[in-house]
Design a protein around this motif. Structure first.
Motif, short mmCIF file in Angstrom:
data_model
loop_
_atom_site.label_atom_id
_atom_site.label_comp_id
_atom_site.label_asym_id
_atom_site.label_seq_id
_atom_site.Cartn_x
_atom_site.Cartn_y
_atom_site.Cartn_z
N VAL A 722 36.34 28.33 54.39
CA VAL A 722 36.60 29.42 53.92
C VAL A 722 35.82 29.82 52.53
N PRO A 723 35.24 30.64 52.24
CA PRO A 723 34.52 30.72 51.14
C PRO A 723 35.52 30.67 49.95
N ALA A 724 35.28 30.05 48.74
CA ALA A 724 36.21 29.90 47.66
C ALA A 724 36.63 30.99 47.12
N SER A 725 36.22 32.28 47.03
CA SER A 725 36.43 33.51 46.50
C SER A 725 37.68 34.08 47.36
N VAL A 726 37.83 33.62 48.57
CA VAL A 726 39.03 34.20 49.34
C VAL A 726 40.29 33.37 48.96
N PRO A 727 41.29 34.36 48.37
CA PRO A 727 42.45 33.57 47.95
C PRO A 727 43.36 33.10 48.99
N ARG A 728 44.09 31.85 48.69
CA ARG A 728 45.04 31.22 49.67
C ARG A 728 46.36 31.50 49.37
N LEU A 729 47.46 31.60 50.33
CA LEU A 729 48.82 31.56 50.12
C LEU A 729 49.44 30.37 51.14
N GLU A 730 50.01 29.65 50.63
CA GLU A 730 50.65 28.56 51.53
C GLU A 730 51.85 28.71 52.02
N LYS A 731 52.07 28.57 53.13
CA LYS A 731 53.51 28.53 53.92
C LYS A 731 54.24 27.22 53.39
N PRO A 732 55.45 27.36 53.36
CA PRO A 732 56.17 28.68 53.45
C PRO A 732 56.30 29.34 52.10
N PHE A 733 55.99 30.77 52.11
CA PHE A 733 56.05 31.37 50.89
C PHE A 733 57.25 32.46 50.74
N ARG A 734 57.73 32.54 49.53
CA ARG A 734 58.70 33.66 49.49
C ARG A 734 58.04 34.99 49.36
N ALA A 735 58.96 36.17 49.44
CA ALA A 735 58.48 37.41 49.48
C ALA A 735 57.71 37.95 48.43
N GLY A 736 58.25 37.58 47.35
CA GLY A 736 57.89 37.84 45.97
C GLY A 736 56.40 37.32 45.71
N GLU A 737 56.27 36.02 46.29
CA GLU A 737 54.91 35.36 46.01
C GLU A 737 53.94 36.25 46.95
N LEU A 738 54.18 36.69 48.22
CA LEU A 738 53.53 37.32 49.02
C LEU A 738 52.95 38.58 48.41
N ILE A 739 53.82 39.31 47.89
CA ILE A 739 53.89 40.54 47.37
C ILE A 739 52.75 40.70 46.18
N ARG A 740 53.11 39.58 45.25
CA ARG A 740 52.20 39.52 44.11
C ARG A 740 50.82 39.14 44.56
N CYS A 741 50.66 38.03 45.45
CA CYS A 741 49.17 37.89 45.85
C CYS A 741 48.44 39.43 46.34
N LEU A 742 49.09 40.14 47.10
CA LEU A 742 48.56 41.37 47.62
C LEU A 742 48.10 42.35 46.38
N GLN A 743 49.25 42.18 45.54
CA GLN A 743 49.25 43.15 44.29
C GLN A 743 48.01 42.84 43.46
N HIS A 744 47.78 41.48 43.19
CA HIS A 744 46.71 40.87 42.56
C HIS A 744 45.33 41.19 43.28
N LEU A 745 45.53 41.14 44.74
CA LEU A 745 44.11 41.04 45.43
C LEU A 745 43.49 42.51 45.14
N THR A 746 44.56 43.40 45.50
CA THR A 746 44.19 44.90 45.29
C THR A 746 43.81 45.60 44.30
N GLU A 747 44.16 44.97 43.22
CA GLU A 747 43.97 45.51 41.77
C GLU A 747 42.71 45.03 41.15
N ARG A 748 41.87 43.85 41.96
CA ARG A 748 40.91 43.40 41.17
C ARG A 748 39.62 44.12 41.28
#
Length: 748
Positions: A722-748
């Motif tokens: 997977v290219p290094a530019s693709v962010p990763r979220l490791e399981k198991p994750f909390r709901a807040g971690e998932l929401i923050r990742c998407l928020q950061h990803l779509t704001e870039r």
């Protein structure tokens, strides 16, 4: 004609040619005056003719002088009496032909014939002329007669003359040459012939059967010519044998020299044993490698019997191996355990028998090899393979645990905000705490398996150590004194700070349990430069060395060897997972470092951790907690082959207002995107059948180039494609971690 009392000579023109320079004066002259030089030869013949007796001579030699010099001539002539009217002999009639040229030609032909016959007879090769279809001997030379034992063969057929040759193929070969007219050439053919002594002897011959033809081209006979090469072949064989013997004496001297050079210089331990007539054995030689490895000088054993320098029953044990080689005559290999000094070793030995000219085994050459280092290396390799296998197994288990924990953690996060009462909230928070502990356990499993994704950075070494003091002190309690000793210079260490903190915490907890009545935990740091082979297997380079030392009860050798194995623990059930040291070992190995443990019962334990040095110091910072309130709604394509994980993730996203479309495979997701490429973000699992998350992200980028992607995985190290530019979220994750990742990803 000669006539009258004076035999006056009358002749014709042909006779004038015979007279030469005597013509024409000889016409009418007395016969004596004309042929005075040959008168002694012909006067008796003339007298006989005048007495009435005729005579005839063929090729009579006469020396005449008719050209001014004497010359040898030959004549065929007759003298006949001629009578007058009264019947008295009155003259002589001579009919004469000069045959000088004919006689000379015959003489030359005879001389040539005699020369050829002599050459034929004396030719070094055997020759014979066979006439007719029965192959009758017409001619042989001395060499042929010698070959066939001086037998009288002329006039006999070859089958009559040489009956012993029947059945050897030569008669049939002659028949074929006669019938076909084709010659035959033989090389070193074997033939059995009868000798002069009447015994059969094998000879070797080179020969030619050459058909002889008449003027019409018909085969009338066979000319046989050849050489008896028996002695030549024997001489060649003798010469080859001499050369072979000489060569063997040389492939031997050279071998002896090479053997001696090899014997003296090889690293292989070699020895030579003499076999005595009484069945015992003495040591003849030891090479330097054997003397070095075994530790026995040659001077101490040369010429001695085994029992003179080996203790019983070892001498009998070794002798039994030697006797087996003598009895079987075969190469023999065996293994034995010996003690060199106080060190037990295992040796592999090969014995090779050496025979004398009579085939008797008089010596043994042995090669010994110390297997102890190899066996130790093999044991180490087995341990490495076992750890690797356990790592694979542990990583797989951790991956499955992540998939199990993800819906649990996500569901608890969703339910926490919707608890109907305090009791329900307390139960949900208790379950969340247990899930978080399980999450920590999975992190340790991944650390041991070296499958966690390390975010290594260059960190300040001293700051990292100091940052753990408060945490460790709170964890260890008041009975344990924590003593941190920083390096003299500030160093940068390349490591994942969170993982190092966890590793130090694990070591501190182990130390606390080893000091139930209290004690001191010393954590020290220093710099170490490795230039050669290191006991911890470190590659040459610069390292930060962290030593964690306690004053606890220590470990025995067996416990120390098993300490880093997963799930091994000396604690009672429920007090430890047995993954603490495994996690530390995994972190060190995955960080290109190393770890070692020293411990003695009653003297405490010291664990040393080496980590590669970094280039510059970066501050230890934790990312700020992003807020999840007021999240802009997104259109999310969620892909995961695990139904429970996918459903829990969808609930987390939907709970904050995102629109979620689910796909259970990469192929299904591609079909959805091809129908509608307007999704705001792609959230996909990595490990899926048929199409991995990495392949899906690449294909989705072709369909919707501006759509970002988030990779969710429970097996981080497997995502190298997977290219290094693709962010990763490791399981198991909390709901807040998932929401923050998407928020950061779509704001870039």
């Amino acid at each position: 004609m000669s006539w009258g009392p004076d035999l006056g000579l009358l002749y014709n023109d042909a006779y004038a040619q015979i007279l030469g320079a005597k013509h024409p004066q000889a016409l009418g002259a007395r016969f004596y005056d004309v042929w005075s030089e040959i008168w002694p030869d012909i006067s008796p013949l003339i007298d006989a003719a005048m007495a009435g007796n005729a005579s005839y001579f063929e090729n009579l030699p006469l020396v005449m002088n008719r050209k001014g010099f004497d010359e040898q001539t030959w004549f065929t002539f007759s003298y006949s009496p001629v009578r007058d009217e009264s019947g008295h002999v009155a003259g002589m009639f001579c009919a004469c032909t000069e045959t000088t040229d004919t006689v000379l030609a015959q003489q030359r032909a005879k001389a040539e014939h005699d020369r050829l016959v002599d050459m034929f007879r004396q030719a070094p090769g055997f020759m014979a002329m066979l006439n007719g279809p029965e192959h009758v001997f017409a001619l042989t030379n001395d060499a042929y007669l010698q070959l066939v034992g001086r037998r009288d063969v002329l006039g006999k057929t070859i089958r009559e003359a040489l009956p012993e040759v029947a059945g050897q193929g030569f008669f049939e070969l002659l028949d074929r040459v006669y019938e076909s007219g084709e010659p035959f050439v033989g090389r070193r053919n074997s033939i059995d012939l009868l000798t002069e002594e009447k015994v059969i002897e094998k000879r070797l011959v080179d020969f030619v059967y050459q058909p002889v033809r008449d003027e019409l081209g018909k085969v009338t006979g066979i000319f046989v010519e050849g050489q008896d090469v028996t002695e030549t072949v024997r001489a060649e064989e003798a010469l080859r044998e001499q050369e072979r013997v000489a060569a063997e004496e040389r492939a031997r001297r050279d071998a002896d020299e090479q053997y001696r050079a090899y014997f003296e210089n090889t690293a292989e331990a070699l020895f030579v044993v003499n076999v005595l007539d009484d069945g015992d054995f003495t040591i003849e030689d030891l090479n330097p490698a054997h003397q070095r490895d075994i530790g026995i000088p040659l001077a101490d054993v040369k010429g001695k019997r085994l029992q003179d320098f080996l203790p019983q029953p070892l001498a009998d044990q070794v002798a039994s191996h030697y006797r087996r080689v003598v009895e079987t005559g075969e190469v023999y290999q065996y293994r034995d355990n010996f003690e060199i000094g106080d060190t037990p070793t295992q040796w592999d030995t090969v014995l090779v028998p050496v025979r004398d000219a009579d085939g008797r085994i008089f010596r043994l050459i042995g090669s010994s090899r110390n297997l102890t280092p190899q066996l130790a290396a093999e044991e180490q390799l087995r341990q490495i393979q076992k750890m690797e296998a356990l790592g694979q197994l542990t990583g797989g288990i951790a991956h499955d645990f992540n998939n199990l924990l993800t819906p649990i953690v996500g569901a608890l996060d969703v339910l926490k905000g919707k608890a109907p009462d305090a009791r329900s909230l307390r139960l949900i928070e208790g379950a969340a705490t247990s899930a978080e502990r399980a999450r920590t356990l999975v992190t340790r499993l991944l650390s041991f398996a070296r499958k966690q994704r390390l975010e290594a950075r260059d960190m300040g070494f001293g700051r990292l150590l100091l940052g753990t003091v408060d945490l460790l002190q709170r964890t260890l309690g008041p009975t344990i004194k924590v003593d941190v000793r920083l390096p003299e210079e500030e160093l940068a260490v390349h490591v994942d700070a969170n993982q190092l903190e966890l590793a130090l915490l694990n070591l501190a907890v182990n130390a606390r349990d080893a000091m139930p009545e209290g004690g001191t935990l010393t954590i020290s740091g220093s710099k170490e430069v490795v230039t050669t082979t290191h006991p911890a297997g470190l590659a040459p380079g610069s390292y930060a060395r962290i030593t964690v030392e306690d004053t606890g009860h220590g470990m025995d050798e067996r416990t120390r060897k098993l300490a880093t194995e997963p799930f091994y623990s000396t604690k009672e059930p429920g007090r430890g997972t047995g993954l603490g040291l495994s996690m530390v070992h995994g972190l060190a190995a995955q960080s290109d470092g190393g770890m070692s443990i020293w411990s003695e019962p009653g003297q405490g334990t010291k664990v040393t951790l080496w980590l590669p040095l970094g280039k510059q110091v970066s501050p230890v910072e934790k990312p700020p907690e992003a807020q999840v309130e007021g999240v802009a709604p997104l259109k999310v394509l969620l892909v995961d082959d695990e139904d429970l994980v996918r459903a829990a993730t969808a609930d987390m996203l939907a709970d904050v207002g995102h629109t979620v479309h689910q796909a259970h495979s990469g192929q299904t997701a591609i079909a959805i995107l091809e129908g509608d490429p307007t999704y705001d973000v792609l959230v996909t699992d990595y490990a899926m059948p048929l199409m991995s998350g990495a392949a899906l992200i690449r294909r989705a980028g072709e369909i919707a180039p501006t759509m970002p992607a988030l990779l969710v995985t429970g097996y981080a190290s497997a995502t190298t494609d997977v290219p290094a530019s693709v962010p990763r979220l490791e399981k198991p994750f909390r709901a807040g971690e998932l929401i923050r990742c998407l928020q950061h990803l779509t704001e870039r």
